[in-house]
Design an enzyme around this catalytic site. Sequence first.
Site, PDB file in Angstrom:
ATOM      1  CE  LYS A   1       7.895   3.017   9.201  1.00 54.63           C
ATOM      2  NZ  LYS A   1       7.366   2.356   8.006  1.00 54.63           N
TER       3      LYS A   1
ATOM      4  CG  ASP B   1       4.126   3.131   9.140  1.00 51.94           C
ATOM      5  OD1 ASP B   1       4.493   2.484   8.157  1.00 51.94           O
ATOM      6  OD2 ASP B   1       3.903   2.591  10.246  1.00 51.94           O
TER       7      ASP B   1
HETATM    8  N1  GLU Z   1       5.183   3.336   5.579  1.00 53.23           N
HETATM    9  C1  GLU Z   1       5.257   2.702   4.294  1.00 53.23           C
HETATM   10  C2  GLU Z   1       6.153   1.489   4.356  1.00 53.23           C
HETATM   11  O1  GLU Z   1       6.260   0.853   5.381  1.00 53.23           O
HETATM   12  C3  GLU Z   1       5.588   3.689   3.192  1.00 53.23           C
HETATM   13  C4  GLU Z   1       6.868   4.407   3.326  1.00 53.23           C
HETATM   14  C5  GLU Z   1       7.094   5.514   2.292  1.00 53.23           C
HETATM   15  O2  GLU Z   1       6.254   5.670   1.404  1.00 53.23           O
HETATM   16  O3  GLU Z   1       8.123   6.179   2.387  1.00 53.23           O
HETATM   17  O4  GLU Z   1       6.770   1.071   3.407  1.00 53.23           O
END
Ligand code: GLU
Length: 447
Positions: free
Chosen positions: A128, A168
């Site tokens: 992340k 996100d």
């Molecule tokens: N931000 C989204 C999550 O919390 C998607 C992450 C992604 O697609 O890599 O899962």
Amino acid sequence: MTYTSNWDKFDHWLNTRNQGQDEFIQAVREIAADVQPIINVHEEYKHHRVLYRLAEPDRIITFKVVWQNDNGELRINRGWRVQQSNVLGPYKGGLRFHPTVNESILKFLAFEQCFKNALTGLPLGGGKGGSDFNPKHCSDAEIMRFCQAFMTELNRHVGPQTDVPAGDINVGQREIGYLYGQYRRLANEFGGTITGKPLEFGGSLVREEATGYGVIYFTENVMSAADDKLTDKRINISGAGNVALYAAQKAISHGAIVTTLSNSKGTLHIKEGLESTDLNMIISNKESDNALKDAADEGVGEWLARATPWAIPCDIAMPCATQNEILLQDAQRIIDNKVQYVVEGANMPLSEDAAELLHASDLVYIPGKASNAGGVAMSGFEMSQNAQFEPLSFGVLDQKLKDTMAHIHSQCWEDGFAADSDQVNYSRGANVAAFRRLADAIVAQGY
Ligand code: GLU
């Protein structure tokens, strides 16, 4: 120091090395409590110290982002990428731009992402990233310059087999476009390094809808296992981003009654249920801070300034906004209102004490790492479409999403029964099923 149990020893280790990182500690403790009994009966998990290894990120990249605003003034922000674990595949997870972003929040999200991604069954590791940059009130040119400056640093740490960021909170297709453009220029490569791209250059159909649709598909699986159905159920949804809006869209199309949406300024309450046409109007205005209040001004429901949806009676509470949005007193209202299901669209929307209270009640609680995994699963499908240079149709992808959510549900179901209970605990099921996959991969790959 002597410890009374393995748990105490782990908890002490976790707290000592992550002081002040409350969100991260909260997320790890929640999973650790559920998987401790599994570790206790698996010598190899103990020997390989899998929980300790999962709770320490592979690396954290922190960097300075300098950009120029429209007045010619230089602005300085901080950027991060937490590469938590690539034991199951390239690091994978979104980027969040928000003034509240800090290392603790990104570490908790990266840790949870490893478990969520493991549940999808796809070859995805967990990570992340993001920045404390506040894009609200920035011009389009400022957003572009910020994204370019951010990627100028990040580009050396990512790649289609290395680390694949996505969106996100506050990182949507526009930001992804600017980030991808800068990556392409610097890396001289056009591949699947970022997901959530616009369709014109490698994006996937259903990506925008996937998290919200997936939440509803998961809910349907839960309800059919309980001989129940979505039709005519009243759902309070919080949030007004993609997760909330597309969960609402899918819920309405399946005959449910969506009674709320919300943002940081208040709640839109639609007693008789949101109509599809009104929801479409809100979706078309979703970039505006006032999309919900504007809808109320147009006669769609009542605007409750500064209120959250949790005091309003419903059958299903669906937090789709952000972490720790449901506090202890909200959880108490949810119980008093005899809500039957709490289904998380956001990541860790319950505070620790709210979670404890809800877990001890007899409502059905569905953790986000299971119910909101549809977004990252669709990102996985975007990566494979990019690798094969072959886009898939909406129908095919939507079916893959449904199958993935059903697969996640069946894993949570199988691991969700404690020896002494005949009631499924989805939270435990999700934690244990994901942990098993991660732990077995760690053991198999040595150290
Ligand atoms: N931000 C989204 C999550 O919390 C998607 C992450 C992604 O697609 O890599 O899962």
